[in-house]
Structure formats: structure tokens, C-alpha cells
Design a protein around this motif. Sequence first.
Motif, PDB file in Angstrom:
ATOM      1  N   HIS A 324       0.845  -1.194   0.000  1.00  0.00           N
ATOM      2  CA  HIS A 324       0.000   0.000   0.000  1.00  0.00           C
ATOM      3  C   HIS A 324       0.884   1.249   0.000  1.00  0.00           C
ATOM      4  O   HIS A 324       1.039   1.926   1.009  1.00  0.00           O
ATOM      5  CB  HIS A 324      -0.974   0.015   1.176  1.00  0.00           C
ATOM      6  CG  HIS A 324      -2.122   0.951   0.975  1.00  0.00           C
ATOM      7  ND1 HIS A 324      -3.434   0.583   1.146  1.00  0.00           N
ATOM      8  CD2 HIS A 324      -2.157   2.248   0.581  1.00  0.00           C
ATOM      9  CE1 HIS A 324      -4.215   1.611   0.882  1.00  0.00           C
ATOM     10  NE2 HIS A 324      -3.463   2.642   0.551  1.00  0.00           N
ATOM     11  N   HIS A 326       1.874   5.031  -1.741  1.00  0.00           N
ATOM     12  CA  HIS A 326       1.456   6.147  -2.603  1.00  0.00           C
ATOM     13  C   HIS A 326       2.744   6.912  -2.869  1.00  0.00           C
ATOM     14  O   HIS A 326       3.189   7.692  -2.037  1.00  0.00           O
ATOM     15  CB  HIS A 326       0.419   7.044  -1.937  1.00  0.00           C
ATOM     16  CG  HIS A 326      -0.895   6.367  -1.705  1.00  0.00           C
ATOM     17  ND1 HIS A 326      -1.807   6.181  -2.713  1.00  0.00           N
ATOM     18  CD2 HIS A 326      -1.428   5.799  -0.603  1.00  0.00           C
ATOM     19  CE1 HIS A 326      -2.868   5.540  -2.226  1.00  0.00           C
ATOM     20  NE2 HIS A 326      -2.652   5.294  -0.949  1.00  0.00           N
ATOM     21  N   LYS A 412      -7.639   0.303  -8.666  1.00  0.00           N
ATOM     22  CA  LYS A 412      -7.950   0.676  -7.282  1.00  0.00           C
ATOM     23  C   LYS A 412      -9.212   1.528  -7.284  1.00  0.00           C
ATOM     24  O   LYS A 412      -9.222   2.627  -7.838  1.00  0.00           O
ATOM     25  CB  LYS A 412      -6.777   1.472  -6.686  1.00  0.00           C
ATOM     26  CG  LYS A 412      -7.120   2.377  -5.482  1.00  0.00           C
ATOM     27  CD  LYS A 412      -6.950   1.671  -4.156  1.00  0.00           C
ATOM     28  CE  LYS A 412      -7.249   2.568  -2.958  1.00  0.00           C
ATOM     29  NZ  LYS A 412      -6.104   3.219  -2.374  1.00  0.00           N
ATOM     30  N   HIS A 459      -7.327  -1.600   3.658  1.00  0.00           N
ATOM     31  CA  HIS A 459      -7.660  -1.102   5.001  1.00  0.00           C
ATOM     32  C   HIS A 459      -8.599  -2.061   5.749  1.00  0.00           C
ATOM     33  O   HIS A 459      -9.651  -2.431   5.255  1.00  0.00           O
ATOM     34  CB  HIS A 459      -8.305   0.295   4.987  1.00  0.00           C
ATOM     35  CG  HIS A 459      -7.546   1.312   4.196  1.00  0.00           C
ATOM     36  ND1 HIS A 459      -6.237   1.620   4.474  1.00  0.00           N
ATOM     37  CD2 HIS A 459      -7.904   2.077   3.137  1.00  0.00           C
ATOM     38  CE1 HIS A 459      -5.841   2.554   3.630  1.00  0.00           C
ATOM     39  NE2 HIS A 459      -6.820   2.846   2.800  1.00  0.00           N
ATOM     40  N   ASP A 571       0.198   2.376   3.533  1.00  0.00           N
ATOM     41  CA  ASP A 571      -0.478   3.635   3.220  1.00  0.00           C
ATOM     42  C   ASP A 571       0.399   4.829   3.630  1.00  0.00           C
ATOM     43  O   ASP A 571      -0.070   5.781   4.220  1.00  0.00           O
ATOM     44  CB  ASP A 571      -1.847   3.708   3.899  1.00  0.00           C
ATOM     45  CG  ASP A 571      -2.775   4.677   3.189  1.00  0.00           C
ATOM     46  OD1 ASP A 571      -2.404   5.189   2.119  1.00  0.00           O
ATOM     47  OD2 ASP A 571      -3.866   4.948   3.714  1.00  0.00           O
TER      48      ASP A 571
HETATM   49 ZN   LIG Z   1      -3.967   4.633   0.460  1.00  0.00          ZN
END
Ligand SMILES: [Zn+2]
Length: 670
Positions: A324, A326, A412, A459, A571
Motif C-alpha cells: 500500500h 502512494h 484501485k 484497510h 499507506d
Molecule cells: Zn492509500
Amino acid sequence: MRKYFYPVLAAALACLPTCAQAQAPADSATFLLHKFAQRIGKEIYHLTRTAQAHTYDIDFKFVDRGSPVALKAQIALTPAGEPLLLAVKGQTSRFSTINDTVRVAADGQARIRVDDAVHTEPRPALSFPVAGYSPGTGQWLLLRYWQQHGRPASLAMLPSGTVRIREDGQDTLRYQNQPLLLRRYVLKGLIWGNELLWTDAQGNLICIITNDAEGDKLELLAQPYEALLPALVERAARHGMRLFRAEMGAAAGAKKATSTPLLAVVGGTVVDVVRGRRIPNAVVLLQGGKVLKVGPAAAVAIPKSARVLRAEGKTVLPGLWDMHAHFQQAEWGPAYLATGVTTVRDCGNEFAYINAVQRAIDSGQGVGPRILKAGLIDGSGARTLGIELANTPAEAVQLVQRYKANGFAQIKLYSSVKPEVVRAVCAEAHRLGLPVTGHIPDGMTLLQGVAAGMDQVNHLNYVVKLLRRNPDGSVILTDTTADRVFAFLKAHRTVIDPTVGVFELAYRSTKDDIMAIEPGYLRLPQPLQALFVNMGQEPADAAKAMPYINSYPRLVKALHDHGIPVVAGTDMGFPGTSLARELELYVQGGLTPMQALQTATIAAACAMKLDARTGSLDVGKQADLVIIDGDPLANIRDIRQVRLVVKDGQLYEPAQMRRLADYLELAGPR
Ligand SMILES: [Zn+2]
């Protein structure tokens, strides 16, 4: 009011940096603010001139996924350009605020207020008041100050910090069918890592590509030039990566995989994540970017031509995965490699940016992990993210096809996709061989999302929502409801990336020592320290949430025990090291260290259907490995002690990677 922007032709013909004073600033200007390429707000300044001061009144506001983020600022300079005042008040992201004043008196004393703390100090001769990435006008005035003061290598900032500025080159873009020459500057010290800023040939601010106070890329663009955004985003990716290559020079790791010699990692304990065992005193031979042999030292001869890396007393892991990511700025590349992460799934990004970053890395023009791109799709709504929107099945099909054509590995889904469109996305993605992951869109449950075709869910909170809770908030994992949920997920082979670490960060007490979560805290770049130390809750709220949030790692264990594929994802969080935290939390929840390591290696590769090629140290697989000082199978926290990283057969030194990522080097043990 004077017109701010001069005709394009004049810009193209204008003289270059060295020859002229920047022209006088315009009386006002408007800059458009973008996140994930979506225009989400603007910044406007108005300039008032008196004999004593030039005062800029600045309004900065954007709306991020439904939450307004606004600040007002006033910056005053003497007509000669010396700073008199900076006052900034408002928000810097959905989760952070600012309230700073710097007032410079005639005697050179600076009266500084940060929130409620006030002090006075002499203002350093070369210094400028600036408060982070926003407002952009402040950065532009900082640049002008630097230009007017002999372009020093670094400048002190008030209230705190140091900024390094340099002119990095020029970019010529096409604008209204004419060439448009822009000057490119690199600023370091305002945010994490390098930030890129462009002016036109007259010195007017055209674009800043920066990151906001929650780490998301934010683009500021002078109003007439909005159409240049994709081109500038692509340049930002390329230049950001190029800066690393320049800094690395001819250092180890700069060569392409095919030219690497035979490498032998000798004497370490290899962790065999496929069979769940360790191979003590092992030899791993790597050649041409692949694993050539692996096994006990007695069974694997070391060819004379091999370059030997001694690994006695160390642990040899397959390259780690962050499922995860970004990847919103170039610094993520070296930050990941420094922590042993050699593959990331990028879980949603700007189309032009992530394509350019991946191209740079794969062509050897950049530094970073292998990237598997998940293409973001959202729907229109009050909380929309980005500009890749599908509101009808036809739009969904088109978008999925565009992602497929551009090498994306996955789709996604984001929160505002309508249920009927979810089905269309999944059908087209599956037709093209792309799995679908994502948030469960608003108005759907996880069960409905999976029934509509979602293969994976990002998540853990979407699973939590399906479960019952005790009065203290803890999640019930052993009743018939939980059994039903687990059976459903197992039957659908739904892959979950829990991102437990971000929930921990969001719910922690800000009064607790952050070093318990992130032992590398003091080595983080200063702007990131400032960001993370304030992330969390008031102690009372954190205490109330504790039973709830402590359920998360135990839920990970329950999912794993029920045969539901769990893959480790961060994340973002602390760049690179949050993966270690994620695995620590899985072990805290009850996974063995081996099981935790599998979630960040072979299980991740399986989830992406790449396990035949990567995800473990087996013959013929990619030459991605991490040498660890210590034994993470005994103590998972040892995974932070990264000694050396190999990706595609190339060596990466963690210390050098941390330097590129702008981490602080500390004396003493890590
Ligand atoms: Zn994310």
C-alpha cells in the motif's frame, strides 16, 4: 489592476537568468491548487505598496475530499526587499494547523510567535520568514529574496529551519502553440526532500510541485497555465529522480542489472518464506538479476569469479514488499530501498506522475523499488479524489482500458464510485486480466463490494465494520457473525491489506513517546518529524479508543488463521520504515515472525500473481534480497537493521539511500 502575465512571445524572447533583475511583482495573482491532478482550490495575493512596506495579503484555500483546508497569510517587506512581517494562520492539511507570526523590528530583533509560545531573537543577516509549503506566494518571495542576496547556498528560515535553493535548469514547454521557457529551481528544507518550483523568464511564479502537510502531492499553478499541469507533473517526476542519479554518480548500484557480476551472499541464515523454514549458513548466488542457486554452504559451491558478500551472523530475506504505497515524491524511491523494500504496489497516484517515476526507475534514470501500479478510479461526489472518474459503465470500461494500455497491474476503486459502476469496472478489469482492489465505495458493504467483483480490499476498517463490538469498543472475533464474515472472505479468496500502522498513528496519544512506534524518529527529515509528532489524539480520546484499536492486530491474526490472504501495506506513514511497524503489529497480534514476513514477501507476490517470478529466494526468481543485522525471526524489530539491499542484482547501501532521501544521519547505534 495591472495584468499579471506578459504575452507568451515576450516570455520566450526575454533574457535569461543571469542578465536581468526580476521585474517588479504584479499587484495581484491567482494560483490554482491541485491534488491528484484535480483542481481543489486556489491561492490569491494582493499587494499593497506604501513608502515603508510592500504588503502581500494572501488567501489560500482548498477542499480535500470534502474537508476545507484554508489559511490566511500576510507578508510584508521593505521596498528594498528586507522582511518585516510574516503572519500565517489556518490549516496546512485536513489534519494540521498553523498559527505563526514573525515580526522584525527596526533594531533587527525578530519577535516570533508559534501558537502560544513567544520569544525574541536577533534575526540572522541572511534569513527569511517562511512557514512550510503554503502559501506559495511565500515561497516565491523567499526565492526573490535569495536572488536579491547573491544566491547563497543556504538561508535560515524563521521561525525555524534552513532552506537550500539552487537553480536547476530550464524547461521549455509548449503553451498556446509557442515555446514557453521556464526556469526551474530546487528548494530543500521546506518539505521532506527536494521541491521543484518554476518561474517564467521574468521571474513570475508559474508552478510549485510540493507536498502538503499530510504528505500528498500538491500542485500550485499560475492561473493561465493550468493546461501545463500534466507536463509539469511528468517533469517533476523525472527531475526528482535525476537529482538522485546525479548525487549517486558512479557509485555502486548505478550499473544496470545485466552488467552485474556474479554475486555470492555467504554464511547468512536465509529465510525460506515459501516453506516457512530457515537455512543456516547458506549461500545465495545471484547473476543477471536472477537467483542462480540457493542452499546450505555445503551444497552450493562458490565460483571463483563471484564477488563475495559475507553474511555470517546475519539474516538474508527476500526483498520486501509494501502493498500500500502512494509514491508521491521521488524521495520514496531511496527511502524504500533503505529499508529493504524492493517492490511496492502503488495504490493510487497521478497518472502522469507514477508513469514517469516508474519509467525513470526501470530505465536506470532513477532510484527506487519496482512499482506495480494500481490505477485509481473514483466517481463524482463531494469527496472525489483525482480526475480519473467513472460515473457510467461506459466510462468505467474506457478508463480500465486506458490503465491496461499503460502498464497498470491492477485497478484501485475509491470511495465515490457508484455500486453499478463497481460491477462494470470489475467486469472489464477481469476481462483484461487485472485484479481490482480498493476502498469499499460509499453505500456498499465489503460483502457487496466483493460480490460485485472486488478481489482485494484496502484497510482493515472495512472488515471491522462487519463485526460486532464489546461495550469497551473492542471487536468481537469469535462469534457467529465473525465466523460468517471470515467464511465469506475465505470463500472469495479476498486479499486484505490491513494498514494497521496508519490506524495506530491516527489513534495514538500525542503525549506518548513516538519513538516506541518509530525508533528511527530522530533520523526522519525535520519536516516529517514535525508532521508525525502532532499526529494522533488527545490522551483521553486515545485511551477511549485503545480497546478498539488494539483489536486490529488481533483481527489480522484471525484473518490469517481463517485462511484469508493478508498482505502487508503501509499507506505511507513513516517513509519505508512503516513497513517494519506494520509487521511488528502483526506479530503483536499473534502472527509468528515468519508469518509476518510472508505477508510482505511471498503472500504479496501471490496476491499479484507474480509468485513464479518473485517473492522468495528461489532459483530463477528476481535477485531481490535484504541482508539484516540480527534475527527478525527471533525479534521482528530486527528487520529495521538493514545492512545491504539487492534489487535486480544491484547493491544499495542503506546509508547512501537515506542520504538521498534526506534522512538525518545520527551517531551511534540505529
Ligand atoms: Zn492509500
